[in-house]
Design an enzyme around this catalytic site. Structure first.
Site, short mmCIF file in Angstrom:
data_model
loop_
_atom_site.label_atom_id
_atom_site.label_comp_id
_atom_site.label_asym_id
_atom_site.label_seq_id
_atom_site.Cartn_x
_atom_site.Cartn_y
_atom_site.Cartn_z
N LEU A 66 -8.94 -17.67 31.91
CA LEU A 66 -8.61 -19.07 31.70
C LEU A 66 -9.78 -19.81 31.05
O LEU A 66 -10.93 -19.60 31.43
CB LEU A 66 -8.28 -19.74 33.04
CG LEU A 66 -7.11 -19.15 33.83
CD1 LEU A 66 -7.13 -19.67 35.26
CD2 LEU A 66 -5.79 -19.49 33.17
N SER A 67 -9.48 -20.69 30.11
CA SER A 67 -10.47 -21.55 29.48
C SER A 67 -11.55 -20.70 28.80
O SER A 67 -11.23 -19.85 27.97
CB SER A 67 -11.05 -22.53 30.51
OG SER A 67 -11.81 -23.53 29.88
N MET A 68 -12.83 -20.87 29.14
CA MET A 68 -13.86 -19.99 28.58
C MET A 68 -13.57 -18.53 28.90
O MET A 68 -14.03 -17.62 28.21
CB MET A 68 -15.23 -20.39 29.13
CG MET A 68 -16.39 -19.54 28.64
SD MET A 68 -17.94 -20.07 29.43
CE MET A 68 -19.01 -18.67 29.06
N GLY A 72 -10.99 -17.23 28.21
CA GLY A 72 -10.29 -16.77 27.02
C GLY A 72 -11.20 -16.09 26.03
O GLY A 72 -10.73 -15.45 25.08
N ILE A 84 -6.08 -17.56 27.95
CA ILE A 84 -5.47 -18.89 28.12
C ILE A 84 -6.58 -19.95 28.14
O ILE A 84 -7.13 -20.25 29.16
CB ILE A 84 -4.68 -18.97 29.45
CG1 ILE A 84 -3.66 -17.83 29.57
CG2 ILE A 84 -3.99 -20.32 29.58
CD1 ILE A 84 -2.99 -17.78 30.93
#
Length: 408
Positions: A233-235, A237, A256
């Site tokens: 998720l986020s970083m 990704g 994501i």
């Protein structure tokens, strides 16, 4: 998605939307988020902390009262919400790592989440994953029983720059469990558990972290070693695809949202025509003009203000320029993306506040990848699709089902 609160502060609005989004899997209630937000003074970190703490404490007392009266489902639901509200209270405090409020609300968030998991209908076990000379905290969720007695696929999921292993629950872990996945949610170095316990900062070689998580999860009963998925998720990704480039036990990757170069969007205004020239400036012993430029950006941009203060904490550095220099090590260039063997689902949010263009860059460089764009018409265009958790979870889970489906 246009701001409906904190119109002049995109950081405050995004974090509010984040809590609204967590309603989908029990991490908030609409009225609690709305009334808390209305009490907060825009841009005031202390006000943010005070009001979220007040709501979290109140909801935690609701949970305790439900337990005293032997209403376990009500207690579980309240503990879940309290956990997320405590997490939110801490969010903007990391510019002063010595602030005692940080540990207080983090520990309260973890305790509330564990209280909720102890009352879960499906078994959820807090775990410690052996990693080098320490352990990494996480949670193992047992898949819903399909009655066939066969090993289940397993999804490893971790957050990014600032989210917790506990928060992964609200990003859709229950949706994976009900679809027949075991799930291991965990924190790696730089993420809240290791940071709060021993100041274990981020490291680029994320394959060492994921490798340890895979070693651990394969000790659990009923796990199919040929159907291991990794979700970042986020970083995350960027971290998850990086891990998959070197850890080939991963059979499917979900970013994501996708990130090819963690630093690229943040160093766009740094002097230099190439990444190498910008890196030389950021890593120079002295660059007073750039330091002054960054201070102006911090003063004018709530997003930069938060990113630089939090970044100093999780990268273990002191100045904004050092934060950007540390970010340079987190990328999938130099042929790393091209080394990924597993199929990759690269999610993209059209209105991403942080990583515009990065999912497309990751997709371009990753041979066996699918780009999944979430647009404004779906109410899903925010970073990590907060506000559309059910939709995003369904699309990710459906892709995993199709990708990991056993061959006849």
């Amino acid at each position: 998605m246009r701001p409906v609160l904190f119109e002049n502060n995109p950081s405050f609005w995004f974090e509010t939307l984040r809590s609204f989004g967590h309603i989908a899997y029990g991490g908030a209630d609409f009225g609690e988020v709305l009334t808390t937000s209305q009490r907060i003074r825009e841009g005031d970190f202390d006000s943010w902390y005070d009001e979220w703490l007040s709501t979290a404490d109140r909801v935690a007392e609701v949970a305790r009262e439900a337990e005293r009266k032997r209403h376990p489902a009500s207690a579980r639901d309240a503990w879940l919400r309290a956990s997320n509200y405590y997490r939110s209270a801490e969010f903007f405090l990391h510019g002063n790592p010595g602030d005692p409020r940080i540990d207080h609300v983090y520990e309260a968030s973890v305790a509330a989440f564990r209280a909720a998991m102890a009352l879960s209908e499906r078994p959820v076990t807090p775990v410690e994953i052996p990693f080098e000379n320490t352990t990494l905290p996480g949670y193992f969720y047992e898949a819903a029983d399909d009655g066939r007695g066969e090993p289940h696929p397993v999804a490893l999921i971790h957050n990014g720059f600032d989210g917790t292993a506990e928060e992964c629950h609200f990003f859709g872990v229950p949706g994976l469990v009900e679809r027949g996945y075991h799930v291991l949610a965990f924190d790696g170095p730089g993420q809240p558990g290791p940071m709060h316990r021993e100041k274990l900062v981020f490291r680029p070689d994320w394959e060492t972290v994921v490798g340890a998580a895979i070693d651990f999860v394969l000790t659990r009963d009923g796990v199919d070693p040929e159907r291991i998925a990794l979700i970042g998720l986020s970083m995350g990704g960027q971290l998850a695809p990086r891990a998959a480039a070197f850890e080939h036990r991963v059979k499917a990757v979900v970013a994501i949202d996708g990130v090819y170069d963690n630093a690229a969007n943040f160093i766009a205004d740094i002097p230099g025509d190439t990444r190498e020239e910008k890196a030389a400036v950021l890593r120079a012993e002295s660059a007073p003009d750039v330091d002054a430029q960054l201070e102006r950006s911090i003063a004018n941009s709530p997003v930069t203000r938060w990113a630089m203060s939090h970044g100093a904490w999780v990268y273990g550095v002191d100045t904004p320029r050092q934060v950007l220099a540390a970010m340079l090590d987190y990328h999938l260039g130099d042929g790393i993306a091209e080394r990924i063997k597993a199929p990759v689902l690269v999610c993209s949010a059209e209105g991403d506040l942080f990583f515009t263009g990065q999912p497309e860059a990751l997709h371009e460089h990753t041979p066996n990848s699918t780009l999944l764009v979430f647009g404004d018409e779906l109410g899903a265009n925010a970073h990590c699709h907060v506000g559309a958790q059910r939709l995003a979870t369904a699309r990710v889970a459906d892709w995993l089902d199709e990708t990991l489906r056993p061959t006849a």
